[in-house]
Scaffold this active site. Structure first.
Site, mmCIF file in Angstrom:
data_model
loop_
_atom_site.group_PDB
_atom_site.id
_atom_site.type_symbol
_atom_site.label_atom_id
_atom_site.label_comp_id
_atom_site.label_asym_id
_atom_site.label_seq_id
_atom_site.Cartn_x
_atom_site.Cartn_y
_atom_site.Cartn_z
ATOM 1 N N ARG A 1 0.825 -1.201 0.000
ATOM 2 C CA ARG A 1 0.000 0.000 0.000
ATOM 3 C C ARG A 1 0.865 1.259 0.000
ATOM 4 N NH1 ARG A 1 -5.216 0.549 -1.458
ATOM 5 N NH2 ARG A 1 -5.466 2.783 -1.284
ATOM 6 N N CYS B 1 -6.403 -18.738 15.264
ATOM 7 C CA CYS B 1 -7.214 -18.665 16.487
ATOM 8 C C CYS B 1 -8.588 -19.287 16.287
ATOM 9 C CB CYS B 1 -7.393 -17.223 16.919
ATOM 10 S SG CYS B 1 -5.854 -16.319 17.013
ATOM 11 N N TYR C 1 -25.482 3.651 27.931
ATOM 12 C CA TYR C 1 -26.436 2.971 28.809
ATOM 13 C C TYR C 1 -27.790 2.769 28.148
ATOM 14 C CZ TYR C 1 -30.224 2.509 32.140
ATOM 15 O OH TYR C 1 -31.369 2.100 32.747
#
Lengths: 560, 560
Positions: free
Chosen positions: B22, B43, B433
């Site tokens: 890149r 993994c 929340y």
């Protein structure tokens, strides 16, 4: 023994009372609450209505199952709670509060050494024709929730209209959809979640929500309600929408009349003005919860940000300071998260609209990706938008939308914001990694990395809004580098401007493209779009951009 | 055109190659990999074995479904990948690497301007009698995973023994339990997750895991294996354990022989020594991934911390620096998260054992609670342990165990650690929340708040380890303030020292207790235990402590 009097017995008030008791075992602590219920989890009402929560009293229980009623506060915390008791006047000189027993109408007064005002907010109820008709509810008091749930259980409702596409409105849309009602949301502004999402992310969220069968009408104003005695339709400027259940969810205003008439200072946002110790301009009077004005800790702007989490923090700080402490409240980040059926929406810090208004020299990026390795069967996509100060590289805010685990990423960014973190910091966090939870490069790091590339000139991203404008103009080549199978299923609109070259064939087929054209490369999430741009730039293409977030983050209609 | 040569084609190596491409479209980039598979998600192997992932090739696909093979890297990234090719020697003077084609045995050499060593780690395989028997596997290469999965599908395995209770061992326990095998884990050390959990949290995690039917034997040493040609038993110093499948999961060591014989510096932990730019002591040679030594960004200690997330960060940084960049790697926090059936275990920063060893003046706290409001039907409990510098109030580390959403809380604390955050900062975070995600006071804020109370002398907590010692001594009154119904179900051991007074009755019945006794109050999560201590201290009890984390966090056997 100091006398502590607290007006308001829901969140901030009772938390302040409990903390004060902890700090001072001998204080005489009294809480007056105008309603008949105290200390209820108001935020849980949509989930009670949905049927996820069995009984409304579950919202008033401790996690061990005890009901937080008057006896509980007396026995456990030695706090006197007077329910159905309205505070009508504060005599600051005499340090006494006049209260009215709403059951027998009798007035009396209570003396205080320290007073706490936690009068909360009240829901906006516009003066529209028919607003008092039956089955029009405001989801404010548990009694509203009980009435709605009873109606749902009795199968009395079929068509629900929700007015207001904010947090409560959208949570109610989920709740009512679970009862298989026809659900329509009407929002006056031209997008859902107008208080916190940028336009394209709001459209994206709306697109997802609509896919689950909820109708969303934005930019539409309600004129009134028809029916007698029960509502039968909601009348807007455009049409008449049949409804046998209406939820007013048009936001809230801080309840400050008591404070105002006592001569306490009110802030510019309409909330009670408090200092960092949550003290009003009277040193013996504190205020907290939804009735006060907050400060955004990032921008230092004053904001009205009613939130259960903030109210609880306020309560803890006030409780300490009532007993000689000097705890400070640092402010809010206007963090929000909300679930609408399978879609999670979150935001922290400021959005792009704010950044523009506040004059930041900012850049944004949108990235999309799975919330864990794509090979895990429950991996879900989400789009993330970061707003970053281009000069200091500091993160200003983040938005996220999708079925993926949004709240975790919002919390990581919210944590970084408390410290004034940069995108480099975000990339550096040693976030936990295991396949059941996330990818080795977490969505937060991907977004941070994209901003780093953008600032380094290595990633020329273009937002969906800009891309749609370019599509309109017709001078841009849109390069879709997905496989033919993917392209068959869903495509961006405007077939004639589209060029379809799968990424794996791009190096061989690049002669089909013109090096001087403006090209916008993309794929499902624009990871391959980014690769394509790299390939083309590497061989001298002049103007290759990447559609940020790809088709998954495209907020407009696609072709299928 | 600079020649970039990369040794190792799994995580760090290929990420470095991609990033370098890149940054420099013209560089000649070659990757040599000794195995036949490149760029696989190692993994993910336990999840492939478990059956969650259909095919092993899914681990080698991009999220768009393309297989990351030689052609993919050639066509998309213009990177030459040589698989089945072993690098045997580095000639630093001549800047060339000798490689051996493992298919035909032929040797050749490759020139470089810049070299990257990403040789990974290798699994520990002790020289024990019978270790070469059939059906003893190391989960290292996809071929191992394929063989195990085939055996499971052919119902050839019934009794599995896993040696080593680290990350891989415990993930494999989950995988094999999903096939309904008898699963036994043998760990030489006296606890599971010895590399990162404190003793009591390890016991707590083990208790949860054992409840799901997995047998854990700690402090037990394997002497050898019986059977011929297939393993039939694992022999330990204590017993013979029947087994028809054995997984060796005894950890890994950095693969540094090539680097060492080239004269590159090796660190004290055995990994290749690199500077913050991930450069070895040869300025033209970089190293990254599991073969290098990392630095803990909090303590500045050198650590061996092989992690897929770290390897990817390394790759990105090396890729930039190969092309003239000056990107720095800040270090790790030894963050870990792992799922074992319904149990989530996480850790970031240092644990108490580390804090003691490093001489910190620290305090710890354990809190337990639901991960969202208890009224939500899917609310789950978790225990959190914070380790905090008592002088500076800085957070040093956190551990969490339970069915609740651990990874989100670990990530918030990991983020705070990057900034050297204090417990006050943790409390101040404006975490998102809403009831589907968390409680108004999130578990992180609860833990921070408990430390604040402890430092202010308002919360006299006692760890389960200390409590168990006091129980042994018999001079302490243990005060269980739960309801009789709760006490019927499960209790701490030692009935004779227990006093049962429900919290709601404590103010009336406190004459049953002696003001001069040492009392340890507790309940399910010790929130009521904390209330009880407040009540008793308020009336002059001298020595009331709270059992931190309550019965839920009790790591030893309970009475049922």
């Amino acid at each position: 023994m100091q006398k502590i009097l607290i007006i308001g017995g829901v969140a901030a008030g009772l938390k302040a009372a409990a903390k004060a008791r902890r700090c001072d075992p001998n204080a005489i602590i009294t809480v007056v609450e105008k309603g008949d219920m105290i200390s209820y989890g108001a935020c849980g009402m949509p989930y009670y209505i949905a049927g996820d929560v069995d009984s409304i009293t579950d919202l008033m229980k401790t996690s061990a199952g005890a009901i937080r009623n008057r006896d509980f506060f007396k026995n456990v915390k030695n706090i006197e709670v007077l329910a159905n008791t309205l505070a009508t006047n504060i005599d600051r000189k005499g340090k006494k509060v006049t209260v009215k027993n709403l059951e027998d109408g009798k007035e009396s007064f209570l003396l205080y050494d320290k007073l706490v005002i936690a009068t909360g907010a009240f829901p906006i109820k516009p003066d529209l024709p028919g607003i008092e008709l039956a089955n029009i509810y405001q989801l404010w008091h548990p009694n509203d929730a009980k009435a709605i749930r009873q109606g749902l259980e009795g199968q009395r409702f079929n068509k629900a209209v929700i007015i207001g596409a904010g947090l409560v409105g959208m949570e109610m849309a989920e709740a009512l959809k679970q009862w298989e009602l026809d659900v329509t949301i009407i929002e006056m502004k031209d997008q859902i979640f107008p208080a916190f999402l940028d336009q394209e992310f709001a459209r994206l969220a709306a697109k997802h929500v609509q896919e689950s069968g909820i109708t969303i009408l934005t930019g539409e104003k309600v004129k009134g309600f028809s029916g007698e005695p029960m509502v039968t339709a909601v009348e807007t400027e455009q049409r008449s929408i049949p409804a046998d259940l209406v939820i007013l969810a048009m936001g809230a205003r801080p309840n400050v009349e008591l404070a105002r008439s006592a001569g306490l200072a009110i802030g510019t946002t309409g909330g009670i003005l408090v200092d960092e110790y949550l003290r009003t301009n009277d040193p013996d009077i504190y205020a907290g919860g939804d009735c006060v004005e907050n400060v955004n800790m990032l921008t230092r702007e004053k904001v009205f940000a009613p939130m259960g989490s903030t109210a609880n923090k306020h309560g803890r700080i006030i409780g300490e300071n009532l007993c000689g402490g000097a705890a400070k409240f640092r402010g809010v980040l206007n963090t929000v998260v909300v679930k609408v059926l399978d879609i999670n929406v979150g935001k922290t810090g400021i959005n792009e609209t704010d950044a523009k208004r506040l004059g930041y020299e900012y850049i944004t990026v949108v990235t999309a990706g799975y919330d864990k390795p794509h090979y895990m069967p429950d991996a879900k996509l989400m789009s993330v938008k970061l707003i970053v100060d281009a000069k200091t590289r500091k993160v200003l805010g983040m938005q996220a939308v999708g079925e993926g685990d949004v709240s975790k990423r919002v919390d990581a960014v919210a944590t970084a914001l408390v410290f004034g973190g940069t995108i480099d910091d975000l990339f550096d966090i040693d976030l936990s990694y295991a396949p059941p939870y996330n990818s080795p490069i977490d969505n937060v790091a991907v977004a941070a990395s994209a901003v780093m590339n953008k600032l380094a000139g290595r990633f020329k991203g273009i937002s969906s809004i800009e891309a749609a404008e370019k599509m309109e103009n017709g001078n841009t080549v849109f390069l879709d580098v997905r496989t033919p199978e993917e392209c068959k299923k869903i495509r961006l609109p405007g077939q004639e401007d589209m060029k379809f070259i799968p990424l794996a064939e791009l190096r061989k087929r690049m002669s089909e493209l013109n090096k001087d054209d403006e090209i916008v490369a993309f794929c499902k999430i624009s990871l391959r779009g980014y690769e394509a741009a790299g390939i083309l730039e590497g061989v001298g293409f002049k103007d290759v951009k990447v559609l940020e977030g790809g088709i998954f983050s495209w907020p407009y209609v696609c072709e299928e």
